[in-house]
Design a protein around this motif. Structure first.
Motif, PDB file in Angstrom:
ATOM      1  N   HIS A 118       0.830  -1.204   0.000  1.00  0.00           N
ATOM      2  CA  HIS A 118       0.000   0.000   0.000  1.00  0.00           C
ATOM      3  C   HIS A 118       0.868   1.260   0.000  1.00  0.00           C
ATOM      4  O   HIS A 118       0.519   2.266  -0.623  1.00  0.00           O
ATOM      5  CB  HIS A 118      -0.939  -0.015   1.212  1.00  0.00           C
ATOM      6  CG  HIS A 118      -1.946  -1.119   1.181  1.00  0.00           C
ATOM      7  ND1 HIS A 118      -1.842  -2.252   1.960  1.00  0.00           N
ATOM      8  CD2 HIS A 118      -3.076  -1.286   0.448  1.00  0.00           C
ATOM      9  CE1 HIS A 118      -2.866  -3.049   1.728  1.00  0.00           C
ATOM     10  NE2 HIS A 118      -3.629  -2.494   0.811  1.00  0.00           N
ATOM     11  N   TRP A 119       1.988   1.226   0.726  1.00  0.00           N
ATOM     12  CA  TRP A 119       2.897   2.373   0.709  1.00  0.00           C
ATOM     13  C   TRP A 119       3.394   2.655  -0.704  1.00  0.00           C
ATOM     14  O   TRP A 119       3.641   3.807  -1.068  1.00  0.00           O
ATOM     15  CB  TRP A 119       4.103   2.119   1.613  1.00  0.00           C
ATOM     16  CG  TRP A 119       3.782   1.984   3.063  1.00  0.00           C
ATOM     17  CD1 TRP A 119       2.619   2.329   3.690  1.00  0.00           C
ATOM     18  CD2 TRP A 119       4.642   1.462   4.088  1.00  0.00           C
ATOM     19  NE1 TRP A 119       2.686   2.051   5.029  1.00  0.00           N
ATOM     20  CE2 TRP A 119       3.919   1.522   5.304  1.00  0.00           C
ATOM     21  CE3 TRP A 119       5.931   0.947   4.090  1.00  0.00           C
ATOM     22  CZ2 TRP A 119       4.460   1.092   6.511  1.00  0.00           C
ATOM     23  CZ3 TRP A 119       6.474   0.512   5.291  1.00  0.00           C
ATOM     24  CH2 TRP A 119       5.748   0.587   6.494  1.00  0.00           C
ATOM     25  N   MET A 120       3.546   1.579  -1.503  1.00  0.00           N
ATOM     26  CA  MET A 120       4.038   1.725  -2.868  1.00  0.00           C
ATOM     27  C   MET A 120       2.944   2.167  -3.842  1.00  0.00           C
ATOM     28  O   MET A 120       3.212   2.407  -5.014  1.00  0.00           O
ATOM     29  CB  MET A 120       4.627   0.400  -3.353  1.00  0.00           C
ATOM     30  CG  MET A 120       5.809  -0.099  -2.549  1.00  0.00           C
ATOM     31  SD  MET A 120       7.257   0.936  -2.734  1.00  0.00           S
ATOM     32  CE  MET A 120       7.666   0.645  -4.440  1.00  0.00           C
ATOM     33  N   GLY A 121       1.719   2.237  -3.351  1.00  0.00           N
ATOM     34  CA  GLY A 121       0.623   2.664  -4.214  1.00  0.00           C
ATOM     35  C   GLY A 121       0.113   1.578  -5.142  1.00  0.00           C
ATOM     36  O   GLY A 121      -0.543   1.869  -6.152  1.00  0.00           O
ATOM     37  N   LEU A 122       0.382   0.295  -4.818  1.00  0.00           N
ATOM     38  CA  LEU A 122      -0.065  -0.795  -5.669  1.00  0.00           C
ATOM     39  C   LEU A 122      -1.576  -0.977  -5.562  1.00  0.00           C
ATOM     40  O   LEU A 122      -2.170  -0.726  -4.507  1.00  0.00           O
ATOM     41  CB  LEU A 122       0.628  -2.100  -5.259  1.00  0.00           C
ATOM     42  CG  LEU A 122       2.142  -2.196  -5.486  1.00  0.00           C
ATOM     43  CD1 LEU A 122       2.671  -3.503  -4.899  1.00  0.00           C
ATOM     44  CD2 LEU A 122       2.481  -2.099  -6.961  1.00  0.00           C
ATOM     45  N   PRO A 123      -2.223  -1.423  -6.637  1.00  0.00           N
ATOM     46  CA  PRO A 123      -3.643  -1.785  -6.546  1.00  0.00           C
ATOM     47  C   PRO A 123      -3.851  -2.844  -5.470  1.00  0.00           C
ATOM     48  O   PRO A 123      -2.937  -3.610  -5.152  1.00  0.00           O
ATOM     49  CB  PRO A 123      -3.951  -2.334  -7.950  1.00  0.00           C
ATOM     50  CG  PRO A 123      -2.914  -1.731  -8.843  1.00  0.00           C
ATOM     51  CD  PRO A 123      -1.675  -1.585  -7.999  1.00  0.00           C
ATOM     52  N   GLU A 124      -5.042  -2.917  -4.935  1.00  0.00           N
ATOM     53  CA  GLU A 124      -5.317  -3.759  -3.776  1.00  0.00           C
ATOM     54  C   GLU A 124      -4.891  -5.211  -3.984  1.00  0.00           C
ATOM     55  O   GLU A 124      -4.252  -5.820  -3.110  1.00  0.00           O
ATOM     56  CB  GLU A 124      -6.800  -3.704  -3.428  1.00  0.00           C
ATOM     57  CG  GLU A 124      -7.178  -4.480  -2.167  1.00  0.00           C
ATOM     58  CD  GLU A 124      -6.491  -3.928  -0.913  1.00  0.00           C
ATOM     59  OE1 GLU A 124      -6.157  -4.736  -0.026  1.00  0.00           O
ATOM     60  OE2 GLU A 124      -6.286  -2.692  -0.837  1.00  0.00           O
ATOM     61  N   GLU A 125      -5.227  -5.783  -5.139  1.00  0.00           N
ATOM     62  CA  GLU A 125      -4.901  -7.187  -5.373  1.00  0.00           C
ATOM     63  C   GLU A 125      -3.390  -7.402  -5.418  1.00  0.00           C
ATOM     64  O   GLU A 125      -2.875  -8.375  -4.861  1.00  0.00           O
ATOM     65  CB  GLU A 125      -5.545  -7.660  -6.674  1.00  0.00           C
ATOM     66  CG  GLU A 125      -5.424  -9.164  -6.887  1.00  0.00           C
ATOM     67  CD  GLU A 125      -6.198  -9.644  -8.109  1.00  0.00           C
ATOM     68  OE1 GLU A 125      -6.084 -10.839  -8.441  1.00  0.00           O
ATOM     69  OE2 GLU A 125      -6.909  -8.825  -8.720  1.00  0.00           O
ATOM     70  N   MET A 126      -2.662  -6.487  -6.075  1.00  0.00           N
ATOM     71  CA  MET A 126      -1.212  -6.597  -6.149  1.00  0.00           C
ATOM     72  C   MET A 126      -0.579  -6.380  -4.773  1.00  0.00           C
ATOM     73  O   MET A 126       0.409  -7.039  -4.425  1.00  0.00           O
ATOM     74  CB  MET A 126      -0.648  -5.590  -7.155  1.00  0.00           C
ATOM     75  CG  MET A 126      -1.017  -5.893  -8.599  1.00  0.00           C
ATOM     76  SD  MET A 126      -0.322  -4.685  -9.763  1.00  0.00           S
ATOM     77  CE  MET A 126       1.427  -5.082  -9.662  1.00  0.00           C
ATOM     78  N   ALA A 127      -1.133  -5.466  -3.982  1.00  0.00           N
ATOM     79  CA  ALA A 127      -0.617  -5.220  -2.636  1.00  0.00           C
ATOM     80  C   ALA A 127      -0.768  -6.463  -1.760  1.00  0.00           C
ATOM     81  O   ALA A 127       0.103  -6.780  -0.943  1.00  0.00           O
ATOM     82  CB  ALA A 127      -1.335  -4.031  -2.002  1.00  0.00           C
ATOM     83  N   THR A 128      -1.878  -7.177  -1.925  1.00  0.00           N
ATOM     84  CA  THR A 128      -2.104  -8.403  -1.160  1.00  0.00           C
ATOM     85  C   THR A 128      -1.086  -9.478  -1.540  1.00  0.00           C
ATOM     86  O   THR A 128      -0.535 -10.178  -0.676  1.00  0.00           O
ATOM     87  CB  THR A 128      -3.525  -8.930  -1.405  1.00  0.00           C
ATOM     88  OG1 THR A 128      -4.469  -7.923  -1.002  1.00  0.00           O
ATOM     89  CG2 THR A 128      -3.780 -10.204  -0.623  1.00  0.00           C
ATOM     90  N   ILE A 129      -0.823  -9.612  -2.829  1.00  0.00           N
ATOM     91  CA  ILE A 129       0.177 -10.583  -3.305  1.00  0.00           C
ATOM     92  C   ILE A 129       1.547 -10.243  -2.735  1.00  0.00           C
ATOM     93  O   ILE A 129       2.265 -11.123  -2.224  1.00  0.00           O
ATOM     94  CB  ILE A 129       0.230 -10.586  -4.844  1.00  0.00           C
ATOM     95  CG1 ILE A 129      -1.076 -11.137  -5.423  1.00  0.00           C
ATOM     96  CG2 ILE A 129       1.419 -11.413  -5.338  1.00  0.00           C
ATOM     97  CD1 ILE A 129      -1.194 -10.993  -6.926  1.00  0.00           C
ATOM     98  N   ALA A 130       1.914  -8.966  -2.801  1.00  0.00           N
ATOM     99  CA  ALA A 130       3.218  -8.540  -2.298  1.00  0.00           C
ATOM    100  C   ALA A 130       3.348  -8.803  -0.803  1.00  0.00           C
ATOM    101  O   ALA A 130       4.389  -9.263  -0.319  1.00  0.00           O
ATOM    102  CB  ALA A 130       3.425  -7.051  -2.585  1.00  0.00           C
TER     103      ALA A 130
END
Length: 449
Positions: A118-130
């Motif tokens: 989320h700090w990186m500004g990723l979309p929600e699905e990508m943030a969850t994967i990360a």
């Protein structure tokens, strides 16, 4: 460690040291490439999500690397002076600091993994994967860090081949392990991104054990750990004096890379993937530069410790020439084969098209990086880390970062514009470090008896 071991570093010379280091770095930097290849088999989204947060891993590795090089460089200087008891003390201090930094890094990722995407500004699905990747692999990154510390101790005594073997083991475990958790080999249920992270923990652990056994049983290292704890002014403080400013410079650079990653996120998933895949390809240029840079630094610090300054200058010229020659050849080959190389990761046409422009920028950037890595590493190893850090932070945060923001926000250059700013940053920092070396002022910063 015995009280009077002899260093084989000067006997081996640049390529005698660099070749086993190169073997280590080829395998070591192939590990994230292997991960990217396997993650891309899950999806481009998975590969892009994990790739987008790798600057956080790079910041942790930067801390480990700076500390390890600082301790090994100081030990090398004392070896050059034939002061082996003091070299022992430096390496004992390195082990103590290595344990502390590894523990701190693991704790940070354990508690913050879910927020980093989320700090990186990723979309929600990508943030969850990360987050699912970071909570596992990030928590164990200290294992990789401590292995790097032990590897620097091997380098100090010209025994870099043990690092190559430990990283080869890590590489093999990653290939077999990733195949099991991604493709379901041997009837194992595919585990996706979390499985790739778990394999990383296993691979790092086994590599660390091999390095440790080599130091204890083959090189016969016997470190005065209790003496180092009782004399922190002699064992810990000298390392931190170099390591803290040394880590600030690459830490600043990795923070800048993180800023660029955030800006690239705004250009969409294809731009993220194009940058991640090309960075994996060009990591092979970096590993050649790092291997020559570390070998060159070990040689020059020992020569400088012995007061052989004319030989230091000759060695620096040799290191720069070989680094430039190798990297220029590599970037030209990559440019010619870029579409095939990117095709190993993806068949998405939008990503492949973007890849050509990114590769063109790297063709000019990597030679500039060569000068920066070779000159900067030597200056830090000789104790001139404060200058390298101060000028790098000044260039990055007063010129490059503001310019990158302006280019991303107020022009139509997009991904190519942002990456061109990274080229400018590398060029400016490399020129500053090279001029500092030529001035000879670094000689005042050498370790004293």
């Amino acid at each position: 460690m015995s009280q009077s071991p002899t260093s084989r570093t000067l006997e081996k010379g640049l390529f005698g040291m660099a070749l086993p280091l190169l073997g280590e770095y080829v395998l070591n930097m192939s590990v994230p490439v292997i991960d990217a290849l396997y993650l891309s088999r899950i999806s481009d989204q998975a590969a892009a999500a994990v790739g987008a947060v790798t600057p956080w891993f790079a910041m942790a590795i930067t801390l480990f690397s700076a500390t390890g090089i600082a301790g090994a460089s100081l030990a090398s200087q004392y070896m050059g002076k034939k002061n082996y008891p003091r070299a022992n003390l430096m390496l004992a201090g390195l082990v103590i600091i290595g344990m502390m930094t590894s523990l701190l890094a693991g704790c940070f990722f354990w508690f913050q993994a879910g927020d980093i995407g989320h700090w990186m500004g990723l979309p929600e699905e990508m943030a969850t994967i990360a987050g699912s990747y970071l909570v596992i692999a990030g928590s164990g990154v200290g294992l990789m860090g401590f292995r790097m510390m032990l590897g620097n101790m091997c380098n100090s005594y010209g025994q870099a081949q043990w690092n190559t073997l430990s990283v080869a083991l890590m590489f093999l475990v990653k290939i077999v392990g990733n195949s099991i958790v991604v493709f379901g080999w041997f009837g194992v249920e595919p585990m996706g991104v979390q499985g790739v992270a778990l394999v990383s923990i296993v691979a790092w652990s086994l590599a660390l054990v091999l390095n440790l056994l080599a130091l204890l049983l083959v090189i016969k290292v016997r470190l005065p750990l209790m003496d180092a704890l009782r004399q922190p002014a002699l064992s810990l403080k000298p390392i931190l004096r170099i390591a803290v400013p040394s880590s600030l410079e690459p830490f600043s650079f990795q923070s800048f890379m993180m800023v660029l990653s955030v800006l690239v996120v705004g250009f969409g998933e294809h731009a993220i993937a194009a940058r991640v895949y090309t960075l994996n390809i060009y990591s092979y240029c970096i590993m050649f530069l790092v291997s020559i840079g570390v070998a060159n630094t070990m040689l020059i610090t020992q020569l400088a410790g012995a007061g052989r300054f004319e030989e230091c200058r000759q060695q620096m010229v040799q290191g720069i020439r070989w680094a430039l020659g190798i990297v220029i050849g590599m970037v030209l080959v990559i440019l010619l084969l870029h579409r095939w190389l990117l095709g190993l990761f993806t068949q998405e046409q939008a990503i492949l098209t973007m890849g050509l422009g990114v590769c063109l920028i790297h063709t000019f950037q990597e030679p500039m990086r060569a000068v920066n890595i070779i000159a900067g590493n030597v200056l830090r190893g000789c104790g001139d880390a404060v200058f390298v850090t101060a000028t790098a932070i000044g260039v990055t945060w007063f010129i490059s970062a503001p310019l990158a923001y302006v280019v991303a926000s107020y022009t139509d250059f997009g991904l190519y514009g942002v990456l061109s700013v990274a080229l400018l940053d590398e060029t400016l920092r490399g020129q500053v470090n090279w001029r500092r070396w030529q001035s000879g002022r670094w000689m005042r910063k050498l370790a004293q008896d």
